[in-house]
Scaffold this active site. Structure first.
Site, short mmCIF file in Angstrom:
data_model
loop_
_atom_site.label_atom_id
_atom_site.label_comp_id
_atom_site.label_asym_id
_atom_site.label_seq_id
_atom_site.Cartn_x
_atom_site.Cartn_y
_atom_site.Cartn_z
N ARG A 1 88.37 64.09 -11.30
CA ARG A 1 88.47 63.04 -12.30
C ARG A 1 88.10 63.64 -13.65
O ARG A 1 87.38 64.64 -13.72
CB ARG A 1 87.52 61.88 -11.97
CG ARG A 1 87.78 61.22 -10.62
CD ARG A 1 86.76 60.13 -10.35
NE ARG A 1 87.00 59.44 -9.07
CZ ARG A 1 86.41 59.75 -7.92
NH1 ARG A 1 85.54 60.75 -7.88
NH2 ARG A 1 86.69 59.08 -6.82
N LYS B 1 81.45 59.99 -9.11
CA LYS B 1 81.62 58.54 -9.00
C LYS B 1 80.93 58.01 -7.75
O LYS B 1 81.04 58.60 -6.67
CB LYS B 1 83.12 58.20 -8.95
CG LYS B 1 83.40 56.71 -9.01
CD LYS B 1 84.88 56.44 -9.07
CE LYS B 1 85.16 54.95 -9.15
NZ LYS B 1 86.61 54.65 -9.22
N HIS C 1 94.86 61.60 -14.76
CA HIS C 1 94.71 61.19 -13.36
C HIS C 1 95.96 61.50 -12.55
O HIS C 1 95.89 61.61 -11.32
CB HIS C 1 94.37 59.70 -13.29
CG HIS C 1 93.37 59.37 -12.22
ND1 HIS C 1 92.06 59.79 -12.27
CD2 HIS C 1 93.50 58.67 -11.06
CE1 HIS C 1 91.42 59.35 -11.19
NE2 HIS C 1 92.27 58.68 -10.44
N ARG D 1 95.37 64.63 -10.64
CA ARG D 1 94.57 64.40 -9.42
C ARG D 1 95.45 63.82 -8.31
O ARG D 1 95.37 64.26 -7.16
CB ARG D 1 93.41 63.48 -9.77
CG ARG D 1 92.53 63.05 -8.60
CD ARG D 1 91.36 62.23 -9.14
NE ARG D 1 90.78 61.35 -8.16
CZ ARG D 1 89.80 61.66 -7.32
NH1 ARG D 1 89.29 62.88 -7.33
NH2 ARG D 1 89.30 60.78 -6.48
N HIS E 1 86.60 59.84 -1.76
CA HIS E 1 86.90 58.43 -1.48
C HIS E 1 85.94 57.89 -0.43
O HIS E 1 85.67 58.56 0.58
CB HIS E 1 88.32 58.27 -0.97
CG HIS E 1 89.37 58.47 -2.03
ND1 HIS E 1 90.69 58.75 -1.74
CD2 HIS E 1 89.29 58.43 -3.38
CE1 HIS E 1 91.37 58.87 -2.87
NE2 HIS E 1 90.55 58.69 -3.87
N TYR F 1 98.48 57.96 -0.45
CA TYR F 1 99.28 59.15 -0.76
C TYR F 1 100.36 59.40 0.29
O TYR F 1 101.31 60.13 0.04
CB TYR F 1 98.36 60.38 -0.91
CG TYR F 1 97.44 60.25 -2.09
CD1 TYR F 1 97.94 60.31 -3.39
CD2 TYR F 1 96.08 60.02 -1.92
CE1 TYR F 1 97.11 60.16 -4.48
CE2 TYR F 1 95.24 59.88 -3.02
CZ TYR F 1 95.75 59.94 -4.29
OH TYR F 1 94.93 59.77 -5.38
#
Length: 347
Positions: A204, A229, A294, A297, A320, A329
């Site tokens: 990120r 995050k 992004h 990524r 995640h 994805y």
């Protein structure tokens, strides 16, 4: 310091413009204000129109744009509660501003008298009426739910406040050829290095800018992402090609604290400036897609999946919490889709 501040409208948003003579120390200081941006068109730094920023730059607050005194006191208590729970300052700012908007709407009503019906009315009469996004509505609902957890004697039933149905959007992905064009567009090694590291490690923007030289483990070929995050640390593999580039970059720039610093030593590179670096790369590569950082990524994750990497490993690499987030994805990977033969070919 000689400065002046006034209210302006920028892209339909209320902002506070701050005027001062060009000075790198002052620029570094204003960059520390949450939401500060530079307007090329207006040639001025501008910041969000908030209670705190109005007080900071001595701008008279508008009575009808503020909650009641009771509301203001509750917002301050809410901020203290969020800090005690170790929420990031960015999240605290976002939630308190969303809550402020809600309490301004009900400035004539005591906070403890607000009920679930009021939340529905606010959604319809303010958010939907002003064509505000579902993500903003979701943000506001999160803020309201957290806030009323801290209010005693309330008429709100937190569990029955529903979030809006979210659109199921697919992530934007670039091809490997497009990524290569973007990464090779810049001759400036710092610019090339930042974009390359985002793609090669699936970072990120904030994670890249928080990196310090000590986070690069050249012996184990990994990058340590500290306090990413969700307040989580994680490690990602470091490409040997990237390591060689990093060594060349480090010998030229010798950063003091952060791996990528702006014009002021010890201050991390600005996120908006980094987005401009990508924008310039797109222009040089003659790509018309409205790519953001992004997208790199997303492209990293998709290309890993297409090369056969297990989805569970991709989930760990991206940081995640849920595998459902990573599973998106699978909907943009073209490896299997391209093998499907259209019945049109048999006509």
């Amino acid at each position: 310091m000689t400065w002046a501040a006034k209210l302006i409208k920028h892209k339909s948003e209320n902002r506070i413009a701050v005027y001062f003579e060009k000075n790198q120390d002052l620029i570094a200081r204003i960059k520390q204000i949450e939401g500060a941006r530079w307007s090329q068109q207006k040639t001025v730094w501008h910041i969000p129109d908030t209670i705190e920023n109005r007080e900071r730059f001595k701008i008279e607050p508008l009575t009808n744009s503020l909650p009641s005194q009771d509301g203001i006191a509750h917002i301050e208590k809410f901020k203290q509660w969020l800090r005690s729970k170790r929420y990031s300052e960015s999240t605290i700012g976002t939630y308190s501003e969303a809550l402020k908007s809600f309490l301004v709407f009900y400035r004539e009503k005591p906070v403890t008298e607000i009920n679930n019906e009021d939340v529905i009315i606010y959604n319809n009469e303010y958010i939907l009426k002003n064509n505000l996004s579902a993500s903003y509505q979701n943000q506001t609902v999160n803020a309201i739910k957290l806030f009323f957890m801290t209010v005693r004697g309330t008429k709100i039933d937190i569990d029955t406040i529903h979030r809006p149905k979210r659109a199921k959007l697919l992530p934007n992905v670039l091809s490997k050829e497009e990524v290569k064009l973007i990464l090779n567009a810049h001759s400036n090694i710092k610019h090339k290095m930042m974009l390359s590291l985002i793609y090669s490690c699936g970072l990120r923007c904030g994670e890249l800018l928080a990196l310090q030289p000590v986070h690069i483990d050249s012996k184990r070929n990994i990058v340590l992402l500290k306090n990413a995050k969700g307040k989580k640390d994680r490690i990602v593999p470091l490409s040997p090609k990237i390591l060689d580039m990093l060594r060349e970059y480090y010998s030229l720039y010798k950063p003091k604290k952060y791996l990528f610093e702006g014009q002021v030593a010890g201050v991390p590179y600005d996120g908006r400036s980094l987005q401009q670096v990508l924008k310039q790369a797109l222009h040089k590569a003659q790509l018309t897609k409205p790519a953001t950082l992004h997208w790199l990524r997303h492209s990293y994750a998709t290309h890993l999946l297409e090369s056969g990497t297990d989805l569970r490993y991709i989930q760990e690499l991206l940081g995640h919490n849920s595998s459902k987030t990573t599973e998106i994805y699978t909907h943009v990977s073209t490896k299997s889709i391209q093998q499907i033969k259209s019945p049109f070919d048999d006509l």
